[in-house]
Scaffold this active site. Structure first.
Site, PDB file in Angstrom:
ATOM      1  N   ASP A 172       0.824  -1.198   0.150  1.00  0.00           N
ATOM      2  CA  ASP A 172       0.152  -0.140   0.135  1.00  0.00           C
ATOM      3  C   ASP A 172       0.793   1.220  -0.101  1.00  0.00           C
ATOM      4  O   ASP A 172       1.665   1.372   0.611  1.00  0.00           O
ATOM      5  CB  ASP A 172      -0.948  -0.054   1.143  1.00  0.00           C
TER       6      ASP A 172
ATOM      7  N   TYR B  11       2.834   9.722   0.417  1.00  0.00           N
ATOM      8  CA  TYR B  11       3.741   9.026   1.163  1.00  0.00           C
ATOM      9  C   TYR B  11       5.198   9.399   0.937  1.00  0.00           C
ATOM     10  O   TYR B  11       6.126   9.201   1.462  1.00  0.00           O
ATOM     11  CB  TYR B  11       3.474   7.611   1.427  1.00  0.00           C
TER      12      TYR B  11
ATOM     13  N   LYS C  88      -2.894   5.894  -4.070  1.00  0.00           N
ATOM     14  CA  LYS C  88      -3.969   6.877  -3.937  1.00  0.00           C
ATOM     15  C   LYS C  88      -3.701   8.380  -4.413  1.00  0.00           C
ATOM     16  O   LYS C  88      -2.779   8.645  -4.410  1.00  0.00           O
ATOM     17  CB  LYS C  88      -4.168   7.198  -2.296  1.00  0.00           C
TER      18      LYS C  88
ATOM     19  N   HIS D 210      -7.889   9.314  -1.901  1.00  0.00           N
ATOM     20  CA  HIS D 210      -7.257   9.182  -0.524  1.00  0.00           C
ATOM     21  C   HIS D 210      -8.273   9.741   0.723  1.00  0.00           C
ATOM     22  O   HIS D 210      -8.230   9.117   1.894  1.00  0.00           O
ATOM     23  CB  HIS D 210      -5.976   9.941  -0.367  1.00  0.00           C
TER      24      HIS D 210
END
Ligand SMILES: NC(=O)C1=CN([C@@H]2O[C@H](COP(=O)(O)OP(=O)(O)OC[C@H]3O[C@@H](n4cnc5c(N)ncnc54)[C@H](OP(=O)(O)O)[C@@H]3O)[C@@H](O)[C@H]2O)C=CC1
Ligand SMILES: O=C[C@H](O)[C@@H](O)[C@@H](O)[C@H](O)C(=O)O
Length: 312
Positions: free
Chosen positions: A49, A54, A84, A117
Site C-alpha cells: 500500500d 507518502y 492513492k 485518499h
C-alpha cells in the site's frame, strides 16, 4: 517462505488479505523503504500500500524491480499494488495525470487498486500544516469518481475505490457510479471497530480494508493505546501471541483486510503470522466491549479538522 496468506475477492480481483503499508513518520529514506519491501516480499507479503503523498512510490517501485531481478517473484502480476489520489489532485481533469505520475514513480504499467485518499480537495499545494481551512473543501465526488472510472476503463488500474469515506459519502457514490467502489480503506482496530461501516459495506458489496490496525504507533497522527490495552495484552499472553498479532487477527476475523506497516524484519514476520490460529468467541466478545476511541489524522493535518469531519 511459502506464501500462505488467504486471498479475498475485491472488485473482480483477488487480493492478499494482508498488505504492507509504506507510510512512515518521519518519512523513511528511500533505501530503508526499498530494503523493507524486498525483505517483506521474501517473508511472503505480496500486497503493498502506497500513496502519492507518502513519497514511497519510487522506493516501492525500485523494490519491485529488485525482487524481479533477484528472482523473489517471477512477474509483477504476483503482486497487488495500491496507490492513492492526493487531495491536491482531487478534481476531474487532474485524476488521470495523477495516476500516470504514480505509475511513473512506481515504474509500473498498471495499479491493482487506486483509491481517492480523502473525500477532500486542497485548492493549492498547502501553505502549511495544519492546512488552513480556507484551502480545504469537500470533494466534488461525482466528477472525481467519473475520472476514477476512466482510470479503470483505460487499464491504468484494475480496480478503484476510496479511503476515509463515511457511509453517507459512500451512499452518494453508489447513487451515480457506473463502477461502484471496490474498497473503502479506513482506520480500523480493536479501539475503533467500525461496526456500522462494516455492516453498511457488507450490505453494499464494498470491501473494508483496515489502515492503522495497530493505531499508527510512532507517528504524529497515531498513538500507543493498542500496546497499552491490558485486555489485548491479557489475550495475547494467554495465547502465546503478541498484542499486535491479536489486533491483526481480530481485523481479519471481521472480514476486513489488514494494511499494516513494519520496516523491521522480525515484526513484519510476526505480523504475517496470524493465519494458523484464531480468536475464541469469548475473546472476540471481550474485544467487542473495548471502549471506542477514534484517532483521526484529519485533526492533526487540517485546521479545525474535527469541524470538517462532522460535514463528511
Ligand atoms: N488511507 C489512509 O488515510 C491511511 C493509510 N494508511 C496505510 O496503512 C498503513 C499502516 O498504518 P500505519 O499508520 O503505518 O500504522 P500501523 O497501525 O500499521 O502501525 C505501524 C507502527 O507500529 C509498529 N509496529 C508494526 N508491527 C509491530 C509489532 N508487531 N509490534 C510492535 N510494533 C509494531 C511500526 O514500527 P516498525 O516499523 O518499527 O515495526 C509502526 O511504528 C500505512 O503504512 C499506510 O500504508 C495509514 C494511515 C492512514
Ligand atoms: O498530509 C497528510 C497525511 O499524509 C495524511 O493524511 C495521510 O498520510 C494519512 O495519514 C495516511 O497515512 O494515509
Amino acid at each position: 517462505m511459502e506464501n500462505k496468506v488467504p486471498m479475498v475477492s475485491v472488485g473482480g480481483l483477488t487480493m492478499p488479505v494482508i498488505g504492507m503499508g509504506t507510510a512512515s513518520y518521519p518519512p523513511a529514506d528511500a533505501a530503508t523503504v526499498k530494503s523493507a519491501v524486498v525483505e517483506a516480499i521474501g517473508s511472503g507479503y505480496r500486497h503493498f500500500d502506497t500513496a502519492f503523498i507518502y513519497g514511497s512510490e519510487q522506493a516501492l517501485g525500485e523494490a519491485i524491480a529488485e525482487a524481479l531481478n533477484i528472482g523473489l517473484i517471477k512477474s509483477r502480476d504476483e503482486l497487488f499494488i495500491t496507490s492513492k489520489l492526493w487531495c491536491t489532485c482531487a478534481e476531474h481533469d487532474l485524476v488521470i495525470p495523477a495516476i500516470k505520475t504514480s505509475l511513473e514513480n512506481l515504474q509500473l504499467e498498471y495499479l491493482d487498486l487506486y483509491l481517492i485518499h480523502w473525500p477532500l480537495k486542497f485548492s493549492k499545494e498547502p501553505s502549511r500544516i495544519p492546512v488552513p481551512k480556507e484551502e480545504v473543501s469537500v470533494i466534488d465526488i461525482e466528477s472525481v469518481w467519473s475520472a476514477m472510472e476512466e482510470c479503470k476503463l483505460l487499464g491504468l488500474t484494475k480496480a478503484i475505490g476510496v479511503s476515509n469515506f463515511s457511509t453517507k459519502k459512500l451512499d452518494q457514490i453508489l447513487s451515480f457510479a457506473k463502477i461502484p467502489p471496490a474498497v473503502n480503506q479506513v482506520e480500523m482496530n480493536p479501539l475503533w471497530q467500525q461496526k456500522e461501516m462494516k455492516e453498511f459495506c457488507k450490505a453494499k458489496g464494498i470491501h473494508v480494508s483496515a489502515h492503522s490496525p495497530l493505531g499508527s504507533k510512532g507517528t504524529i497522527w497515531g498513538d500507543n493505546r493498542i500496546f497499552e490495552c491490558d485486555l489485548l495484552e491479557e489475550i495475547a499472553k494467554a495465547k502465546g501471541k503478541t498484542s499486535a498479532q491479536v489486533c491483526l487477527r481480530w481485523v481479519y476475523e471481521q472480514g476486513a483486510s489488514v494494511i499494516t506497516k513494519s520496516f523491521n524484519r522480525e515484526r513484519m514476520k510476526e505480523n504475517i503470522d496470524i493465519f494458523d490460529w484464531s480468536l475464541s468467541w469469548e475473546e472476540l466478545d471481550k474485544i467487542s466491549g473495548i471502549p471506542q476511541h477514534k484517532r483521526s489524522s484529519l485533526t492533526v493535518f487540517i485546521e479545525d479538522g474535527s469541524e470538517l469531519e462532522a460535514e463528511l
